[in-house]
Enzyme design. Structure first.
Site, mmCIF file in Angstrom:
data_model
loop_
_atom_site.group_PDB
_atom_site.id
_atom_site.type_symbol
_atom_site.label_atom_id
_atom_site.label_comp_id
_atom_site.label_asym_id
_atom_site.label_seq_id
_atom_site.Cartn_x
_atom_site.Cartn_y
_atom_site.Cartn_z
ATOM 1 N N ASP A 144 -46.569 8.538 32.551
ATOM 2 C CA ASP A 144 -47.756 8.633 31.702
ATOM 3 C C ASP A 144 -48.989 7.971 32.303
ATOM 4 O O ASP A 144 -50.114 8.291 31.931
ATOM 5 C CB ASP A 144 -47.481 7.991 30.344
ATOM 6 N N ASP A 184 -53.012 5.958 30.578
ATOM 7 C CA ASP A 184 -52.457 6.070 29.229
ATOM 8 C C ASP A 184 -52.574 4.721 28.532
ATOM 9 O O ASP A 184 -53.653 4.323 28.166
ATOM 10 C CB ASP A 184 -51.018 6.574 29.287
ATOM 11 N N ASP A 205 -47.072 -0.201 26.610
ATOM 12 C CA ASP A 205 -46.405 0.652 25.631
ATOM 13 C C ASP A 205 -44.937 0.269 25.565
ATOM 14 O O ASP A 205 -44.286 0.064 26.605
ATOM 15 C CB ASP A 205 -46.527 2.128 26.001
ATOM 16 N N ARG A 244 -55.848 0.866 19.140
ATOM 17 C CA ARG A 244 -54.445 0.522 19.393
ATOM 18 C C ARG A 244 -54.282 -0.892 19.939
ATOM 19 O O ARG A 244 -53.808 -1.088 21.051
ATOM 20 C CB ARG A 244 -53.776 1.526 20.324
#
Length: 404
Positions: free
Chosen positions: A202, A226, A230, A282
């Site tokens: 990603d 990205d 994560d 985020r």
């Protein structure tokens, strides 16, 4: 210079007056501006603060030791939060990276970072000198590894970046990870005895996929394709602390998808980080699990700071939120992919947070819910101390023979 610009800069500087810390949770803007007027142009990175006993439990555990380079593995005993049992390579040998190249991801050269992280035994990985490592493919880590950048300026940049997939006990400390690119559709080695086909990645700075007992501390992260960090597919027991994050859109995704219910076991602590300039959203975006967001400094967001879907439990404590000047994006929170009739039952709480420049947090759920206890991983310090406990977020400049 305008008042709001002063306040924005203040959040990046350890310059709050003692009178503010002792007496008031929200500073008098005019007084603060007056007291720091002569210093406001000083860079946050050039303040040279050597802090002992500043209330950051991780830093207070090891940074006062002038012989830290002889006691590197002591760092593993300083973790807090849900990832506190991540020991990394504490019980293994020191491995010194001497070669910044990454020419062959299937047969990595001894002395390279890739050769170090794929070994089967525990290793505490350090660097012989300053270096920029441009990874040809994802850095697939094996269990029980520490990447420790203290004492050198280490950048993983311009290529693929770090993947923690189905492994455990990982510590990543004191490195710069930025400008990460997508890679893959090739073979990559993940242990001395195995290599396999990797599909397209990603472009995350640090990707945690089915990993557990992971601690990411004092890293500087920015500008990747990205996410910056994560954690998905059943990852849990994670602490993300003391990091400095800037210039990025989708900062942190915790939880794979609304339908992936294995992430209900996810537990993540996000503590003492500085979410800085150029961030959009985020910080984090959560799904299903339990998330303790504690004593972080939020100085920029363009859409929202904390969001989520699929009924995560979010416990926000002792953070400082400075809203952007744009009137549209003052709200800290964003409830996604559900009508109000559903999300009002989700357990999102704010306790002891500081809200500046119109910032506000929309809480939900029952204040006495037991799920909040499951999302508490350490005691929060007062939000008035956020400037102190986050003043040195990001990769530190550490010199041998002196406190870091």
């Amino acid at each position: 210079m305008g008042l709001l610009h002063y306040l924005s800069l203040l959040s990046c500087l350890h310059l709050l007056p003692p009178s503010f810390v002792a007496s008031s949770p929200v500073p008098d803007p005019e007084l603060v501006v007056q007291e720091v007027n002569e210093k406001i142009n000083a860079s946050r990175r050039n303040l040279g603060v050597l802090s002992c006993g500043n209330g950051n439990p991780i830093d207070d555990c090891w940074r006062c030791d002038p012989h830290w380079e002889k006691n590197r593995q002591r760092l593993a005993d300083c973790a807090i939060g849900f990832g506190k049992h991540a020991i990394g390579g504490r019980d293994g040998k020191i491995y010194v990276v001497t070669d910044p190249t990454d020419k062959d991801p299937v047969n990595p050269k001894p002395g390279t970072l890739r050769h170090a992280v794929i070994q089967d035994e525990p290793l505490w990985i350090i660097f012989a000198r300053d270096m920029v490592i441009k990874l040809k493919e994802e850095l697939i880590m094996n269990s029980f590894k520490t990447i420790d950048g203290r004492g050198s300026s280490v950048h993983i940049a311009g290529g693929a970046c770090v993947t923690i997939q189905y492994v455990t006990n990982i510590i990543i400390h004191g490195i710069n990870v930025h400008d990460c690119k997508r890679a893959g559709n090739t073979y990559v080695r993940d242990s001395p005895s195995h290599y396999g086909w990797r599909t397209a990645s990603d472009g995350d700075a640090i990707s945690i996929f089915g990993g557990s007992h992971v601690w990411v501390d004092h890293c500087s992260l920015s500008n990747c394709q990205d996410g910056l960090i994560d954690a998905i597919h059943g990852s849990t027991a994670i602490t993300i602390s003391n990091n400095y994050m800037t210039h990025h859109n989708k900062v942190m995704l915790l939880g794979h998808s609304d339908s992936y219910t294995r992430d209900k076991n996810m537990q993540v602590t996000i503590a003492f980080n500085h979410f800085g300039e150029g961030l959009v959203q985020r910080m984090p975006r959560c799904r299903h699990g339990y998330f303790h967001v504690v004593n972080n400094d939020y100085t920029h967001w363009q859409m929202y700071a904390i969001g989520g879907s699929a009924a995560p439990t979010i416990n926000s404590q002792g953070n400082r939120f400075l809203a952007p000047n744009d009137r549209v994006f003052k709200e800290v929170t964003k409830y996604e992919d559900a009508p109000q009739s559903e999300w009002k039952k989700w357990n999102w709480r704010s306790e002891g947070d500081m809200f500046l420049n119109g910032a506000f947090f929309t809480a939900s759920g029952k204040a006495a819910s037991s799920s909040y206890a499951k999302a508490s991983s350490l005691a929060a310090r007062p939000s008035t101390l956020v400037a102190s406990v986050t003043a040195n977020a990001g990769a530190l400049v550490c010199k041998k023979g002196s406190r870091c």
